[in-house]
Design a protein around this motif. Structure first.
Motif, PDB file in Angstrom:
ATOM      1  N   ALA A 132       0.850  -1.193   0.000  1.00 49.56           N
ATOM      2  CA  ALA A 132       0.000   0.000   0.000  1.00 49.56           C
ATOM      3  C   ALA A 132       0.885   1.242   0.000  1.00 49.56           C
ATOM      4  N   GLY A 133       0.497   2.223  -0.781  1.00 53.09           N
ATOM      5  CA  GLY A 133       1.263   3.462  -0.868  1.00 53.09           C
ATOM      6  C   GLY A 133       2.449   3.391  -1.818  1.00 53.09           C
ATOM      7  N   GLN A 134       2.717   2.215  -2.354  1.00 51.64           N
ATOM      8  CA  GLN A 134       3.828   2.040  -3.298  1.00 51.64           C
ATOM      9  C   GLN A 134       3.512   2.722  -4.620  1.00 51.64           C
ATOM     10  N   LYS A 135       4.534   3.285  -5.243  1.00 53.27           N
ATOM     11  CA  LYS A 135       4.381   3.795  -6.602  1.00 53.27           C
ATOM     12  C   LYS A 135       4.597   2.620  -7.551  1.00 53.27           C
TER      13      LYS A 135
ATOM     14  N   PRO B 240      -1.461   7.646 -28.538  1.00 54.86           N
ATOM     15  CA  PRO B 240      -0.307   7.278 -27.722  1.00 54.86           C
ATOM     16  C   PRO B 240       0.858   6.828 -28.596  1.00 54.86           C
ATOM     17  N   PRO B 241       2.083   6.874 -28.047  1.00 57.62           N
ATOM     18  CA  PRO B 241       3.221   6.291 -28.765  1.00 57.62           C
ATOM     19  C   PRO B 241       3.094   4.770 -28.735  1.00 57.62           C
ATOM     20  N   THR B 242       4.075   4.048 -29.248  1.00 54.94           N
ATOM     21  CA  THR B 242       3.985   2.592 -29.271  1.00 54.94           C
ATOM     22  C   THR B 242       4.130   1.967 -27.883  1.00 54.94           C
ATOM     23  N   THR B 243       4.751   2.682 -26.952  1.00 58.13           N
ATOM     24  CA  THR B 243       4.858   2.252 -25.552  1.00 58.13           C
ATOM     25  C   THR B 243       4.565   3.464 -24.678  1.00 58.13           C
ATOM     26  N   LEU B 244       3.780   3.265 -23.633  1.00 60.91           N
ATOM     27  CA  LEU B 244       3.387   4.365 -22.759  1.00 60.91           C
ATOM     28  C   LEU B 244       3.296   3.860 -21.328  1.00 60.91           C
ATOM     29  N   SER B 245       3.841   4.633 -20.380  1.00 57.87           N
ATOM     30  CA  SER B 245       3.813   4.238 -18.965  1.00 57.87           C
ATOM     31  C   SER B 245       3.091   5.286 -18.128  1.00 57.87           C
ATOM     32  N   HIS B 246       2.394   4.801 -17.096  1.00 56.11           N
ATOM     33  CA  HIS B 246       1.733   5.654 -16.107  1.00 56.11           C
ATOM     34  C   HIS B 246       2.154   5.173 -14.727  1.00 56.11           C
TER      35      HIS B 246
ATOM     36  N   ALA C 165       1.371   5.299 -10.629  1.00 55.56           N
ATOM     37  CA  ALA C 165       0.313   5.589  -9.664  1.00 55.56           C
ATOM     38  C   ALA C 165       0.747   5.169  -8.276  1.00 55.56           C
ATOM     39  N   THR C 166       0.187   5.825  -7.282  1.00 51.86           N
ATOM     40  CA  THR C 166       0.370   5.407  -5.901  1.00 51.86           C
ATOM     41  C   THR C 166      -0.768   4.459  -5.563  1.00 51.86           C
ATOM     42  N   LEU C 167      -0.427   3.257  -5.131  1.00 50.90           N
ATOM     43  CA  LEU C 167      -1.455   2.256  -4.825  1.00 50.90           C
ATOM     44  C   LEU C 167      -2.196   2.626  -3.546  1.00 50.90           C
ATOM     45  N   PRO C 168      -3.506   2.442  -3.552  1.00 52.43           N
ATOM     46  CA  PRO C 168      -4.306   2.761  -2.371  1.00 52.43           C
ATOM     47  C   PRO C 168      -3.957   1.882  -1.170  1.00 52.43           C
ATOM     48  N   SER C 169      -4.311   2.364  -0.002  1.00 57.73           N
ATOM     49  CA  SER C 169      -4.114   1.583   1.223  1.00 57.73           C
ATOM     50  C   SER C 169      -5.389   0.801   1.527  1.00 57.73           C
ATOM     51  N   GLY C 170      -5.355   0.036   2.604  1.00 59.16           N
ATOM     52  CA  GLY C 170      -6.534  -0.693   3.039  1.00 59.16           C
ATOM     53  C   GLY C 170      -6.787  -1.996   2.310  1.00 59.16           C
ATOM     54  N   ARG C 171      -5.793  -2.496   1.593  1.00 59.39           N
ATOM     55  CA  ARG C 171      -5.955  -3.766   0.888  1.00 59.39           C
ATOM     56  C   ARG C 171      -4.947  -4.766   1.428  1.00 59.39           C
ATOM     57  N   THR C 172      -5.347  -6.015   1.452  1.00 59.78           N
ATOM     58  CA  THR C 172      -4.436  -7.102   1.807  1.00 59.78           C
ATOM     59  C   THR C 172      -4.704  -8.257   0.853  1.00 59.78           C
TER      60      THR C 172
END
Length: 195
Positions: free
Chosen positions: A100-103, A154-160, A162-169
């Motif tokens: 959780a909270g990881q990019k 988009p180009p041929t490869t595209l990255s996004h 995100a910060t992953l939400p908390s509260g998950r297991t």
């Protein structure tokens, strides 16, 4: 010699209208972290049917969550040809380890580019049972990341990233949706993660 030139001219005359008449349809998939389609294409997961040759083709009606594919068919984009992607496999899809909270960076690969409205990423709710097919009720319907694209290609490869939400297991599923601007379709990708 003259006959050969005439045949070449006829072939060229036929080829030009055909190449103009056949539109270049857009296709793409999430390659990293590996989506279910990517895992099938790489041979990491077997028994995938046609998706093993076409990870880029998980296309279905756009408008998610109010419209789009029916519940239980979200991972295949409502496309019965790729129904193996909707099979939860008893919760045994290989999953990327996250916290959780990881990019986390999601990378799309495109075999054809298309005017794009946006990219959106949804995550299953706390308590999700990974041995059941993905439904709207199992997802947080507010995306944890939206990337507007305003009709650009988009180009041929595209990255996004995100910060992953908390509260998950445990085992969760990310539903990535690529909304196309000038057709009635979107592309759907399911990625399995373990918190």
């Amino acid at each position: 010699m003259r006959k050969r030139h005439i045949l070449a001219a006829v072939a060229a005359a036929v080829a030009v209208p055909l190449s103009v008449a056949v539109p270049a349809y857009s296709h793409g998939w999430v390659s990293t972290p590996p989506s279910r389609a990517a895992l099938c294409a790489a041979g990491t997961v077997t028994g995938c049917g046609d998706i093993q040759w076409e990870p880029q083709s998980v296309e279905g009606p756009k408008g998610f969550p109010s419209l789009g594919p029916a519940d239980g068919t979200l991972c295949a984009g409502g496309n019965s040809r790729f129904a193996q992607l909707d099979d939860p496999r008893g919760g045994a899809w290989p999953a990327t380890k996250v916290t959780a909270g990881q990019k986390l960076t999601f990378t799309w690969k495109f075999t054809a580019r298309h005017a794009t409205t946006q990219f959106r990423y949804f995550l299953t709710k706390a308590g999700y049972n990974a041995s059941t097919p993905l439904t709207r009720s199992s997802l947080d319907l507010a995306p944890f990341l939206t990337v507007p694209y305003n009709g650009a290609q988009p180009p041929t490869t595209l990255s996004h990233t995100a910060t992953l939400p908390s509260g998950r297991t445990g085992h969760q599923v990310v539903l990535a949706v690529w909304d196309i601007a000038d057709t009635g379709n979107a592309f759907y990708q399911c990625l399995d993660v373990t918190f």
